[in-house]
Design a protein around this motif. Structure first.
Motif, PDB file in Angstrom:
ATOM      1  N   CYS A 144     -10.309   9.155 -83.952  1.00 14.31           N
ATOM      2  CA  CYS A 144      -9.950  10.491 -83.455  1.00 14.31           C
ATOM      3  C   CYS A 144      -8.457  10.719 -83.617  1.00 14.31           C
ATOM      4  O   CYS A 144      -7.686   9.781 -83.796  1.00 14.31           O
ATOM      5  N   TYR A 145      -8.073  11.974 -83.501  1.00 18.43           N
ATOM      6  CA  TYR A 145      -6.664  12.348 -83.541  1.00 18.43           C
ATOM      7  C   TYR A 145      -6.287  12.825 -82.149  1.00 18.43           C
ATOM      8  O   TYR A 145      -6.839  13.805 -81.659  1.00 18.43           O
ATOM      9  N   GLN A 146      -5.387  12.091 -81.491  1.00 22.41           N
ATOM     10  CA  GLN A 146      -4.963  12.456 -80.138  1.00 22.41           C
ATOM     11  C   GLN A 146      -3.468  12.226 -79.982  1.00 22.41           C
ATOM     12  O   GLN A 146      -2.933  11.241 -80.491  1.00 22.41           O
ATOM     13  N   ASP A 147      -2.826  13.108 -79.268  1.00 26.23           N
ATOM     14  CA  ASP A 147      -1.407  12.950 -78.937  1.00 26.23           C
ATOM     15  C   ASP A 147      -0.538  12.674 -80.157  1.00 26.23           C
ATOM     16  O   ASP A 147       0.345  11.816 -80.132  1.00 26.23           O
ATOM     17  N   GLY A 148      -0.836  13.358 -81.250  1.00 30.94           N
ATOM     18  CA  GLY A 148       0.008  13.251 -82.438  1.00 30.94           C
ATOM     19  C   GLY A 148      -0.277  12.078 -83.348  1.00 30.94           C
ATOM     20  O   GLY A 148       0.478  11.812 -84.267  1.00 30.94           O
ATOM     21  N   GLY A 149      -1.381  11.364 -83.121  1.00 28.23           N
ATOM     22  CA  GLY A 149      -1.680  10.234 -83.992  1.00 28.23           C
ATOM     23  C   GLY A 149      -3.146   9.866 -83.943  1.00 28.23           C
ATOM     24  O   GLY A 149      -3.890  10.293 -83.065  1.00 28.23           O
ATOM     25  N   ALA A 150      -3.559   9.050 -84.913  1.00 21.65           N
ATOM     26  CA  ALA A 150      -4.944   8.612 -84.988  1.00 21.65           C
ATOM     27  C   ALA A 150      -5.139   7.378 -84.107  1.00 21.65           C
ATOM     28  O   ALA A 150      -4.309   6.475 -84.107  1.00 21.65           O
ATOM     29  N   VAL A 151      -6.211   7.379 -83.353  1.00 21.00           N
ATOM     30  CA  VAL A 151      -6.572   6.253 -82.482  1.00 21.00           C
ATOM     31  C   VAL A 151      -8.078   6.050 -82.579  1.00 21.00           C
ATOM     32  O   VAL A 151      -8.804   6.900 -83.072  1.00 21.00           O
ATOM     33  N   TRP A 152      -8.534   4.922 -82.092  1.00 26.63           N
ATOM     34  CA  TRP A 152      -9.957   4.647 -81.959  1.00 26.63           C
ATOM     35  C   TRP A 152     -10.370   4.932 -80.519  1.00 26.63           C
ATOM     36  O   TRP A 152      -9.644   4.602 -79.594  1.00 26.63           O
TER      37      TRP A 152
END
Length: 100
Positions: free
Chosen positions: A66-74
């Protein structure tokens, strides 16, 4: 290897990206490239990495990119956020590739 100051060289390193941030690319094989400007570097992507919408398996859990808070995370199924530097990409198994 006989390299002296002033020699022009082309260095080819192929590997899987562990992480990338401005001024640095680190590969899983522990090769690390530091640079001041992206203009100093030519990078050819041989195979695209994980993209937003991909689902992978890590041990007994599934993770969604996902894309959250300006970056991609799992995002784990329990809602936990997992950053790339918290896991080893070689331990991930692609389950579903996002469609574009």
């Amino acid at each position: 290897m006989n390299i002296t100051p002033g020699a022009r060289v082309r260095i080819t390193i192929e590997g899987e990206v562990a992480h990338h941030q401005p001024g640095e690319i680190a590969l899983i094989n522990r090769a690390r490239i530091e640079y001041e400007s992206e203009d100093d570097l030519t990078v050819d992507v041989v195979q695209q990495g994980y993209q937003v919408g991909d689902v992978v398996r890590l041990d007994d859990q599934h993770l969604l990119r996902c894309y959250q808070d300006g970056g991609a995370v799992w995002i784990a199924s329990d809602g936990r956020r997992i950053h790339d530097d918290e896991l080893s990409p070689q331990n991930l198994t692609l389950v579903v590739r996002a469609t574009r």
